[in-house]
Motif scaffolding. Structure first.
Motif, PDB file in Angstrom:
ATOM      1  N   LYS A  53       0.801  -1.033   0.010  1.00 22.87           N
ATOM      2  CA  LYS A  53      -0.044  -0.023  -0.015  1.00 22.87           C
ATOM      3  C   LYS A  53       0.870   1.528  -0.171  1.00 22.87           C
ATOM      4  O   LYS A  53       0.734   2.238  -0.690  1.00 22.87           O
ATOM      5  CB  LYS A  53      -0.908  -0.116   1.150  1.00 22.87           C
ATOM      6  N   MET A  61       1.119   4.303  -3.054  1.00 20.91           N
ATOM      7  CA  MET A  61       0.459   5.345  -2.846  1.00 20.91           C
ATOM      8  C   MET A  61       1.720   6.575  -3.254  1.00 20.91           C
ATOM      9  O   MET A  61       1.231   7.866  -3.374  1.00 20.91           O
ATOM     10  CB  MET A  61       0.249   5.723  -1.293  1.00 20.91           C
ATOM     11  N   THR A  91      -6.681   3.295 -10.946  1.00 18.15           N
ATOM     12  CA  THR A  91      -6.703   4.205  -9.821  1.00 18.15           C
ATOM     13  C   THR A  91      -5.997   3.491  -8.522  1.00 18.15           C
ATOM     14  O   THR A  91      -5.958   2.292  -8.682  1.00 18.15           O
ATOM     15  CB  THR A  91      -8.399   4.265  -9.490  1.00 18.15           C
ATOM     16  N   TYR A  92      -5.863   4.235  -7.668  1.00 21.48           N
ATOM     17  CA  TYR A  92      -5.394   3.556  -6.373  1.00 21.48           C
ATOM     18  C   TYR A  92      -6.161   2.599  -5.751  1.00 21.48           C
ATOM     19  O   TYR A  92      -5.819   1.338  -5.579  1.00 21.48           O
ATOM     20  CB  TYR A  92      -5.212   4.888  -5.234  1.00 21.48           C
ATOM     21  N   GLU A  93      -7.853   2.987  -5.753  1.00 18.87           N
ATOM     22  CA  GLU A  93      -8.505   1.888  -5.350  1.00 18.87           C
ATOM     23  C   GLU A  93      -8.388   0.487  -6.079  1.00 18.87           C
ATOM     24  O   GLU A  93      -8.319  -0.560  -5.305  1.00 18.87           O
ATOM     25  CB  GLU A  93      -9.998   2.163  -5.251  1.00 18.87           C
ATOM     26  N   GLU A  94      -8.420   0.566  -7.336  1.00 20.79           N
ATOM     27  CA  GLU A  94      -8.338  -0.638  -8.174  1.00 20.79           C
ATOM     28  C   GLU A  94      -7.002  -1.286  -7.752  1.00 20.79           C
ATOM     29  O   GLU A  94      -7.041  -2.593  -7.532  1.00 20.79           O
ATOM     30  CB  GLU A  94      -8.408  -0.266  -9.679  1.00 20.79           C
ATOM     31  N   LEU A 105      -4.988  -1.282  -4.703  1.00 21.25           N
ATOM     32  CA  LEU A 105      -5.094  -1.637  -3.631  1.00 21.25           C
ATOM     33  C   LEU A 105      -6.000  -3.369  -3.712  1.00 21.25           C
ATOM     34  O   LEU A 105      -5.830  -4.001  -3.095  1.00 21.25           O
ATOM     35  CB  LEU A 105      -5.685  -0.771  -2.719  1.00 21.25           C
ATOM     36  N   GLU A 106      -7.309  -3.037  -4.230  1.00 19.59           N
ATOM     37  CA  GLU A 106      -8.132  -4.008  -4.324  1.00 19.59           C
ATOM     38  C   GLU A 106      -7.448  -5.409  -5.017  1.00 19.59           C
ATOM     39  O   GLU A 106      -7.337  -6.504  -4.437  1.00 19.59           O
ATOM     40  CB  GLU A 106      -9.219  -3.601  -5.149  1.00 19.59           C
ATOM     41  N   LYS A 114      -4.798  -6.818  -2.844  1.00 22.32           N
ATOM     42  CA  LYS A 114      -5.318  -7.657  -1.553  1.00 22.32           C
ATOM     43  C   LYS A 114      -5.878  -8.809  -2.232  1.00 22.32           C
ATOM     44  O   LYS A 114      -5.574 -10.254  -1.390  1.00 22.32           O
ATOM     45  CB  LYS A 114      -6.648  -6.690  -1.171  1.00 22.32           C
TER      46      LYS A 114
END
Ligand code: AMP
Ligand code: GLY
Length: 416
Positions: A128, A132, A156-159, A161-162, A165
């Motif tokens: 993470k 970032m 995107t950052y969300e994508e 990180l997902e 994970k």
């Protein structure tokens, strides 16, 4: 001479075809092969490296050529070597360059070979933090072999990180994703360069380009590859010199230092950014469909394989034809989503300067059927890329099976 070829695709078929066209007296064996290789030699219904090695020994195979990466990662080369049977391909340790992306990236860093900035980790919090600090798109890769599917380009950052994970939890790719490689995104054009290596020396084959997406204009889902052409004039002399000096030579030297001398095909997936080559990935075998356009360009392929196995490239003259080749993959109806119904293949005729390399086909009562996936590759040769393309597409129109789909724009990158 008895030659055993491992794999079942058009890649393996094209290797046999090139050898057959340039040498008499080769007896071919394939494991497992496909419906069309059965017409060139003997298909062996074997997958277990130990069983294959025992067979090769008992039937006095003179040379084994490994087409597909899975056999290499399983260590088939080590087994053949223990039994003193000649085999073309890297050992299990050397095959780690493809089988583990984290190993490959650490190797590149250690030997100062240009690649995208990266982090290898099993730890979500470290991932993470690294993510970032990058700017999207961000590239997330599963460590292990995922049949070309283990790379996510997150917008995107969300994508990002997902995806990280899901990989680390084992949800996306099982064990193969338990280590991730996070990478900065490189913006440039991609090129495939093939160095055929004997451990110390190498020759570069003409640079090729694959077409990974299903549809024209690089649209649609990713596939194993829908077509290729070579040589590509995107690879200037200067670029290829840089690839030799800054990538291939340090890689072979590095592998010697690691006690993993590299014999076989070093397939370098490059991103060329502002004229500079960066290593995206290594594969340790021929690309498919790149192999299908490269094999017909080699004048003396048997000499090439034998020189590598005998560590004697330096004293061997390998001649590359002054020709161009274009290969168009004809795939079955539902590729790459799901299986397709079996369909009879008919061919009106095979025009001059073209030929077929077969992949997903079965042989029944002397007739070939499309049995799913990538079915066959129509290859055209010519004195320039236009002629090669025309010959490939003429052949495509002469080949019929229900549900046939193919891209109409192979080699678009160099056709202006
Ligand atoms: P790989 O299996 O590592 O070659 O990745 C598959 C595909 O993802 C490549 O052919 C590229 O199109 C894309 N790719 C991988 N790494 C990067 C990167 N660092 N920057 C941009 N694209 C990438
Ligand atoms: N055509 C890409 C590959 O064989 O991996």
């Amino acid at each position: 001479m008895k030659i055993l070829i491992l794999g079942s695709g058009a890649r393996e078929y094209s290797i046999a075809l090139a050898l057959q066209n340039t040498n008499e007296n080769i007896e071919f064996y394939f494991a497992p092969g496909n419906g069309a290789t059965a017409t060139m030699g003997t298909n062996l219904n074997m997958k277990d490296p130990k069983v294959i090695t025992a067979y090769a020994k008992a039937s006095e195979i003179d040379l084994c050529i490994v087409g597909s990466e899975n056999f290499l990662a399983e260590g088939i080369v080590d087994l053949f070597k223990e039994n003193n049977i000649a085999i073309f391909g890297p050992t299990k340790a050397a095959a780690m360059l493809e089988a583990s992306k984290s190993y490959m990236k650490s190797f590149l860093k250690k030997y100062k070979i240009k690649t995208a900035k990266f982090l290898n980790t099993t730890d979500y919090e470290k991932a993470k933090k690294f993510i970032m600090n990058l700017t999207p798109p961000i590239v997330i890769k599963a460590d292990g072999l995922c049949a070309g599917k283990g790379v996510i380009i997150a917008q995107t950052y969300e994508e990002a990180l997902e995806a990280t994970k899901n990989m680390l939890s084992g949800e996306s790719f099982g064990e193969a994703g338990k280590i991730v490689v996070i990478e900065e995104y490189l913006n440039g054009f991609e090129l495939s360069v093939f160095a055929i290596c004997d451990g110390k020396d190498f020759i570069l084959l003409p640079a090729a380009q694959d077409h990974k997406r299903l549809l024209d204009g690089d649209k649609g889902p990713n596939t194993g590859g829908m077509g290729a052409y070579a040589p590509s004039n995107l690879a200037s002399e200067n670029l290829l010199e840089q690839v030799k000096k800054d990538i291939v030579i340090p890689t072979l030297k590095g592998m010697q230092k690691e006690d993993s001398e590299f014999v076989g095909v070093l397939f370098i997936g490059l991103m060329v950014v502002n004229g500079k080559p960066y290593v995206l990935e290594y594969n340790v075998r021929f690309g498919d469909p790149e192999c299908e356009v490269l094999m017909p360009l080699i004048e003396n392929p048997l000499d090439l394989f034998l020189a590598c196995v005998n560590k004697n490239l330096i004293n061997t003259k390998i001649t590359i034809k002054n020709k161009f080749a274009v290969g168009v993959v004809c795939a079955s109806k539902n590729y790459p989503y799901k299986d397709s119904p079996k369909a009879l293949i008919t061919i009106d005729n095979i025009p001059q300067n073209s030929h077929i390399s077969y992949a997903g086909v079965s042989l029944e009562n002397n007739k070939l059927y499309a049995s799913g996936g990538r079915v066959l590759v129509c290859v055209g040769l010519g004195d320039d890329i236009y002629e090669a393309k025309e010959n490939a597409y003429k052949l495509c129109e002469n080949v019929h099976f229900k549900g046939k789909q193919y891209r109409k724009d192979i080699a678009f990158q160099v056709l202006k």
